[in-house]
Design a protein around this motif. Structure first.
Motif, short mmCIF file in Angstrom:
data_model
loop_
_atom_site.label_atom_id
_atom_site.label_comp_id
_atom_site.label_asym_id
_atom_site.label_seq_id
_atom_site.Cartn_x
_atom_site.Cartn_y
_atom_site.Cartn_z
N ASN A 35 0.83 -1.21 0.00
CA ASN A 35 0.00 0.00 0.00
C ASN A 35 0.86 1.27 0.00
O ASN A 35 0.51 2.27 -0.61
N LYS A 36 1.99 1.21 0.71
CA LYS A 36 2.90 2.35 0.74
C LYS A 36 3.45 2.63 -0.67
O LYS A 36 3.54 3.79 -1.10
N SER A 37 3.84 1.57 -1.38
CA SER A 37 4.34 1.75 -2.74
C SER A 37 3.26 2.31 -3.65
O SER A 37 3.51 3.18 -4.49
N LEU A 38 2.03 1.81 -3.48
CA LEU A 38 0.91 2.32 -4.28
C LEU A 38 0.69 3.81 -4.01
O LEU A 38 0.44 4.60 -4.92
N GLU A 39 0.79 4.20 -2.72
CA GLU A 39 0.61 5.61 -2.36
C GLU A 39 1.69 6.48 -2.98
O GLU A 39 1.41 7.56 -3.50
N ARG A 40 2.93 6.00 -2.96
CA ARG A 40 4.03 6.77 -3.53
C ARG A 40 3.88 6.89 -5.05
O ARG A 40 4.16 7.95 -5.62
N ILE A 41 3.47 5.82 -5.69
CA ILE A 41 3.31 5.87 -7.14
C ILE A 41 2.17 6.81 -7.52
O ILE A 41 2.28 7.61 -8.46
N SER A 42 1.07 6.73 -6.79
CA SER A 42 -0.10 7.56 -7.13
C SER A 42 0.13 9.04 -6.83
O SER A 42 -0.36 9.91 -7.55
N SER A 43 0.88 9.35 -5.76
CA SER A 43 1.13 10.75 -5.38
C SER A 43 2.38 11.32 -6.04
O SER A 43 2.52 12.54 -6.16
N GLY A 44 3.30 10.44 -6.43
CA GLY A 44 4.56 10.89 -6.99
C GLY A 44 5.55 11.35 -5.94
O GLY A 44 6.63 11.85 -6.26
N LEU A 45 5.20 11.16 -4.65
CA LEU A 45 6.04 11.61 -3.55
C LEU A 45 6.57 10.42 -2.75
O LEU A 45 5.85 9.47 -2.48
N ARG A 46 7.83 10.53 -2.37
CA ARG A 46 8.42 9.51 -1.51
C ARG A 46 7.98 9.71 -0.08
O ARG A 46 7.82 8.75 0.69
#
Length: 284
Positions: free
Chosen positions: A26-37
């Motif tokens: 889920n963390k990776s999905l959040e980073r990909i969707s937001s573009g933020l690390r």
């Protein structure tokens, strides 16, 4: 391997691993969707603080760069007006020379005089010109300092204090009666006393000041633009996600999650077998 009731620990372990892998996925999905690390302080408190500071510095630097660029446009407009004034004075000198040539007829002199008065009106208009509501020319007391530093130091460049009216004198004042006959060559040369006490061409002096300001503001604008870009690049390295890396991580976590689900199903199946053995009716 012996089948025991205590083997249920395998289910808990499989479930814990599944939850852990699900959180990472889920963390990776959040980073990909937001573009933020970094999407919250818990992701990287130090990185978030640094990223916000870099972002603020970049915003302030970019704003100052825009102010400097606008000031340069103001000074360049001054310079254009001064060059026009210089050309007008040259034409006035030509008219004076032709008027006093000794061979000009009365009709010629009337024509020269008419053009001379039109040029005086142009000079009057130029000394009153404005840029975005701010007078292009004034006195030294009306000068304003444009900051060229993003850290609050380093001073700046003064603009708006060029006194064109003092240089032109009565030539740019239509309310004062001036004709080609009454105007002297010295007036048309627009001579003023410089700080050194020596004579200098007033218009040229003002043009030189405007050109110097424009040059200084141009260098400052280029530097600030580059600095803002570097700050933004630094912020991006801290805050932005590496999409390729996160896509790879997501694929890995997805495989791990599916494996955890399969392991949990297997562990639950083992416990179901134990329960079936315990509940199986005994033969009489």
């Amino acid at each position: 391997m012996a089948i025991t009731i205590g083997g249920g620990i395998n289910s808990y372990r499989a479930m814990a691993n599944m939850k852990k892998t699900s959180a990472l996925m889920n963390k990776s999905l959040e980073r990909i969707s937001s573009g933020l690390r970094i999407n919250s302080a818990s992701d990287d408190p130090g990185g978030l603080a640094l990223g916000m500071k870099l972002s603020n510095d970049a915003t302030v630097t970019s704003t100052i760069q825009q102010n400097v660029a606008n000031a340069k446009s103001f000074v360049d407009t001054q310079s254009t007006a001064l060059q026009t004034a210089s050309e007008i004075l040259t034409q006035m000198k030509t008219l004076k020379t032709s008027h006093d040539s000794g061979t000009a007829s009365d009709a010629d002199k009337a024509g020269y005089e008419s053009e001379f008065q039109e040029l005086r009106s142009q000079l009057s208009m130029l000394k009153s010109e404005k840029y975005n509501g701010k007078a292009l020319f004034g006195t030294a007391g009306t000068a304003e300092t444009v900051s060229t530093s993003s850290d609050g130091g380093g001073g700046g460049v003064e603009i708006g204090g060029l006194d064109l009216e003092a240089v032109l004198g009565d030539l740019a004042d239509p309310s004062v009666a001036k004709t080609l006959v009454s105007t002297t060559s010295v007036e048309l040369d627009v001579i003023t006393d410089g700080d050194s006490g020596t004579g200098s061409d007033g218009i040229t002096q003002l043009i030189g000041k405007a050109a110097g300001d424009s040059s200084s503001l141009g260098f400052a604008s280029s530097y600030l633009e580059s600095k803002a870009a570097n700050l933004e690049a630094a912020r991006s390295r801290v805050m932005d996600a590496d999409i390729v890396e996160e896509s790879t991580n997501l694929s890995l976590y997805t495989i791990q999650y599916e494996a955890s689900v399969a392991a949990l199903a297997q562990a639950n199946s083992t416990q179901q077998t134990v329960m079936e053995l315990l509940l199986f009716p005994k033969n009489n």
